[in-house]
Design an enzyme around this catalytic site. Structure first.
Site, mmCIF file in Angstrom:
data_model
loop_
_atom_site.group_PDB
_atom_site.id
_atom_site.type_symbol
_atom_site.label_atom_id
_atom_site.label_comp_id
_atom_site.label_asym_id
_atom_site.label_seq_id
_atom_site.Cartn_x
_atom_site.Cartn_y
_atom_site.Cartn_z
ATOM 1 N N ASP A 90 -20.064 61.841 75.252
ATOM 2 C CA ASP A 90 -21.039 60.837 74.799
ATOM 3 C C ASP A 90 -21.487 59.887 75.907
ATOM 4 O OD1 ASP A 90 -20.745 61.941 72.257
ATOM 5 O OD2 ASP A 90 -19.071 60.613 71.782
ATOM 6 N N GLY A 109 -23.078 66.282 70.374
ATOM 7 C CA GLY A 109 -24.190 65.573 69.742
ATOM 8 C C GLY A 109 -24.933 64.864 70.857
ATOM 9 N N HIS A 110 -26.059 65.412 71.249
ATOM 10 C CA HIS A 110 -26.812 64.873 72.394
ATOM 11 C C HIS A 110 -28.087 64.207 71.880
ATOM 12 C CE1 HIS A 110 -24.712 67.872 75.336
ATOM 13 N NE2 HIS A 110 -23.883 67.079 74.712
ATOM 14 N N GLN A 139 -19.454 67.700 75.910
ATOM 15 C CA GLN A 139 -18.177 66.973 75.990
ATOM 16 C C GLN A 139 -18.075 66.261 77.358
ATOM 17 O OE1 GLN A 139 -17.868 70.518 74.590
ATOM 18 N NE2 GLN A 139 -18.607 69.292 72.909
ATOM 19 N N GLY A 186 -20.236 60.527 63.108
ATOM 20 C CA GLY A 186 -20.418 59.144 62.661
ATOM 21 C C GLY A 186 -19.171 58.278 62.794
ATOM 22 N N ARG A 206 -16.425 54.934 67.716
ATOM 23 C CA ARG A 206 -15.814 55.345 68.981
ATOM 24 C C ARG A 206 -14.880 54.245 69.474
ATOM 25 N NH1 ARG A 206 -21.656 57.068 71.307
ATOM 26 N NH2 ARG A 206 -21.844 59.082 70.269
HETATM 27 P P1 GDP Z 1 -24.182 62.625 74.914
HETATM 28 O O1 GDP Z 1 -23.312 63.322 73.930
HETATM 29 O O2 GDP Z 1 -23.551 62.519 76.264
HETATM 30 O O3 GDP Z 1 -25.576 63.208 74.991
HETATM 31 O O4 GDP Z 1 -24.346 61.138 74.387
HETATM 32 P P2 GDP Z 1 -24.642 60.683 72.858
HETATM 33 O O5 GDP Z 1 -26.048 61.020 72.546
HETATM 34 O O6 GDP Z 1 -23.592 61.206 71.952
HETATM 35 O O7 GDP Z 1 -24.385 59.139 72.948
HETATM 36 C C1 GDP Z 1 -25.085 58.327 73.825
HETATM 37 C C2 GDP Z 1 -25.813 57.230 73.027
HETATM 38 O O8 GDP Z 1 -26.237 56.222 73.900
HETATM 39 C C3 GDP Z 1 -27.074 57.736 72.348
HETATM 40 O O9 GDP Z 1 -27.245 57.016 71.152
HETATM 41 C C4 GDP Z 1 -28.177 57.379 73.338
HETATM 42 O O10 GDP Z 1 -29.436 57.195 72.723
HETATM 43 C C5 GDP Z 1 -27.667 56.091 73.901
HETATM 44 N N1 GDP Z 1 -28.009 55.808 75.302
HETATM 45 C C6 GDP Z 1 -28.086 56.650 76.349
HETATM 46 N N2 GDP Z 1 -28.306 55.965 77.489
HETATM 47 C C7 GDP Z 1 -28.380 54.669 77.141
HETATM 48 C C8 GDP Z 1 -28.556 53.448 77.875
HETATM 49 O O11 GDP Z 1 -28.674 53.429 79.094
HETATM 50 N N3 GDP Z 1 -28.539 52.283 77.156
HETATM 51 C C9 GDP Z 1 -28.391 52.248 75.805
HETATM 52 N N4 GDP Z 1 -28.406 51.070 75.194
HETATM 53 N N5 GDP Z 1 -28.217 53.382 75.086
HETATM 54 C C10 GDP Z 1 -28.200 54.560 75.754
HETATM 55 P P1 IMO Z 2 -20.731 65.427 73.426
HETATM 56 O O1 IMO Z 2 -21.292 66.687 74.038
HETATM 57 C C1 IMO Z 2 -17.184 63.169 72.275
HETATM 58 C C2 IMO Z 2 -13.732 65.463 70.877
HETATM 59 C C3 IMO Z 2 -13.344 65.336 69.421
HETATM 60 C C4 IMO Z 2 -11.858 65.561 69.522
HETATM 61 C C5 IMO Z 2 -11.744 66.620 70.615
HETATM 62 C C6 IMO Z 2 -11.630 68.042 70.084
HETATM 63 O O2 IMO Z 2 -21.598 64.819 72.405
HETATM 64 O O3 IMO Z 2 -20.301 64.486 74.491
HETATM 65 P P2 IMO Z 2 -13.336 69.733 68.957
HETATM 66 O O4 IMO Z 2 -14.257 69.564 67.793
HETATM 67 O O5 IMO Z 2 -14.047 70.034 70.235
HETATM 68 O O6 IMO Z 2 -12.213 70.681 68.706
HETATM 69 O O7 IMO Z 2 -12.636 68.286 69.133
HETATM 70 O O8 IMO Z 2 -12.920 66.503 71.394
HETATM 71 N N1 IMO Z 2 -15.140 65.860 71.115
HETATM 72 C C7 IMO Z 2 -16.099 65.029 71.563
HETATM 73 N N2 IMO Z 2 -16.051 63.708 71.818
HETATM 74 N N3 IMO Z 2 -18.325 63.866 72.507
HETATM 75 C C8 IMO Z 2 -18.369 65.196 72.283
HETATM 76 O O9 IMO Z 2 -19.426 65.955 72.618
HETATM 77 C C9 IMO Z 2 -17.235 65.829 71.738
HETATM 78 N N4 IMO Z 2 -16.952 67.106 71.369
HETATM 79 C C10 IMO Z 2 -15.666 67.100 70.999
HETATM 80 O O10 IMO Z 2 -13.656 64.066 68.918
HETATM 81 O O11 IMO Z 2 -11.230 64.400 70.000
HETATM 82 MG MG MG Z 3 -22.484 63.022 72.051
#
Ligand code: GDP
Ligand code: IMO
Ligand code: MG
Length: 420
Positions: free
Chosen positions: A12, A39-40, A221, A299, A302
């Site tokens: 994330d 979840g990107h 991840q 959801g 974190r």
């Molecule tokens: P990913 O899994 O690495 O793609 O990251 P996620 O999408 O799960 O979580 C990142 C969250 O931070 C998302 O809600 C993005 O929209 C948000 N985000 C990304 N970069 C920034 C930033 O520089 N500032 C803020 N405030 N939010 C950001």
């Molecule tokens: P993105 O790509 C954050 C975590 C889960 C759990 C562990 C194992 O959005 O960054 P799994 O379902 O893979 O067997 O779970 O890894 N986890 C993540 N945490 N971002 C993710 O993906 C994750 N994918 C898995 O919460 O601790």
């Molecule tokens: Mg994510």
């Protein structure tokens, strides 16, 4: 030529946004591991969209997006996601390709994930319950079914055989849930999947590279969730690091040039496992609420804490990171004091390495303090206009990690990225 974007923490980090931003400079965007546990998040025309299976370059209509062999694929999630990107005008029949070697996540994998977590009591991994672990277990156990198997007449009989095997396991967990509705959805989604561009991914991508096309490999991840180098057993089940790009797409290591590592300006983790800089106080709550730190896939809230340079240095080493993108710097706006963990104290000893079995020891993080900045940085466009305090913070990171921070992200929007 291949560049890589991957997460340096526990996921994330903002990979979706950064891949979407850089995609314009590439011809092919390819996911090399993970599955719908990812979840990107990206914003397209100010609308939020979360991708789980499809690479984050899909909104660039002139780019090819490839789901590589290292990914585990949930056909139901993919179908839903294709339908939702189509609503944005994406022609997935033209732009999306899937390797025939990609393993399928079956309904019983999801059930087994749930059953396994339920059986663990207080030792739960905190899995996303998407069936990731069981699907990769069937891959390495040489039982799994692959996308290319869909063409085979014996697919259904192979499925039934595997399902029986899974049922025996589910019975041993005393798992009672009826999964027939999941199966119905699954078979419908397989019909949909069959109509997509299923290719031999390794020839496909190597031919593109030979033609001089630019490939961007998108990690899911983060490095600290890597099955080998993460905080085992509290990890995911794939190779999330640069090495995973080679095995997850079928490309040679010499083809990889830039490795762009993403870190938040602080640190988060969702699910169980060690997190030495975790904050249980008002600052932790501030980061969670201001940063909206709730899982994009599940959801769940974190866990939040300060940036951990011991872990980041380790991640830079195992990935060969050549440049860093720091995201969510704007979330630190207004904090009086910023802290950076630069070593661990274990049994009274200062340690600057990631220890074996972090989960079995008491780790106290040691910090260096920095003055925070008062300004709202979300509209700043150049690094010169960033607060002086940020300069001090970034310089410290650069010197410690010996890898330059090249970009600072100051908001979720596509245009909120400042070149350092
Ligand atoms: P990913 O899994 O690495 O793609 O990251 P996620 O999408 O799960 O979580 C990142 C969250 O931070 C998302 O809600 C993005 O929209 C948000 N985000 C990304 N970069 C920034 C930033 O520089 N500032 C803020 N405030 N939010 C950001
Ligand atoms: P993105 O790509 C954050 C975590 C889960 C759990 C562990 C194992 O959005 O960054 P799994 O379902 O893979 O067997 O779970 O890894 N986890 C993540 N945490 N971002 C993710 O993906 C994750 N994918 C898995 O919460 O601790
Ligand atoms: Mg994510």
């Amino acid at each position: 030529m291949v560049d890589v974007i991957l997460g340096l923490q526990w996921g994330d980090e903002g990979k979706g946004k950064i891949v979407d931003f850089f995609a314009k400079d590439y011809d092919v965007i390819a996911r090399f591991q993970g599955g719908p546990n990812a979840g990107h998040t990206l914003y397209v025309n100010d609308k939020k969209i979360v991708l789980h299976q499809i690479p984050s370059g899909i909104f660039h209509t002139d780019k090819i997006n490839l789901i590589g062999n290292g990914v585990v694929l949930d056909a139901v999630t993919l179908k839903k996601e294709c339908e939702s990107v189509a609503a944005f005008g994406v022609d997935y029949k033209k732009n999306l390709f899937i390797s025939e070697r990609t393993h399928l996540i079956l309904p019983t994998h999801r059930a087994l994930d749930k059953a396994s977590e339920l059986s663990k009591g207080t030792e739960k991994i905190g899995s996303t319950l998407k069936g990731i672990g069981p699907a990769y277990m069937d891959k390495t156990g040489r039982n799994g079914l692959r996308v290319g198997d869909l063409k085979d007449k014996s697919f259904t009989s192979q499925y039934i055989k595997l399902r029986l095997k899974h049922q025996r396991l589910l019975d041993s967990f005393n798992f009672q849930e009826d999964i027939s509705a999941w199966e119905e959805e699954f078979f419908e989604a397989l019909e949909f999947l069959k109509e997509l561009n299923i290719v031999n991914g390794e020839y496909f991508i190597n031919e593109k590279i030979a033609e001089g096309k630019r490939v961007l490999a998108e990690g899911a991840q983060g490095s600290m969730l890597d099955v080998d180098f993460g905080t085992f057993p509290f990890v995911t089940s794939s190779s999330t690091i640069t090495g995973g790009v080679c095995s997850g797409l079928g490309i040679a290591p010499q083809k990889i040039k830039e490795v762009i590592g993403i870190t938040k300006a602080y640190c988060t983790r969702v699910g169980s496992g060690p997190f030495p800089t975790e904050l249980f106080d008002a600052t932790g709550d501030f980061l969670r609420n201001t940063g909206n730190e709730f899982g994009s896939t599940t959801g769940r809230p974190r866990r939040c804490g300060w940036i951990d340079l011991v872990a980041l240095q380790f991640a830079c080493m195992i990935n060969g990171v050549t440049q860093i993108v720091m995201t969510k710097a704007d979330i630190l706006d207004g904090l009086e004091e910023l802290k950076v963990c630069n070593s661990y104290k274990i049994n009274g000893e200062e340690i600057s390495r990631i220890p074996f079995q972090m989960n079995k020891m008491q780790i106290d993080a040691s910090y260096q303090s920095f003055k925070g900045w008062k300004n709202n940085i979300t509209q700043v466009k150049t690094f010169e206009n960033m607060p002086a305090e940020m300069n001090t913070y970034i310089n410290y990171l650069n010197e410690f990690l010996k890898v330059p921070v090249k970009y600072i992200s100051n908001g979720p929007g596509r245009d909120q990225l400042v070149n350092v």
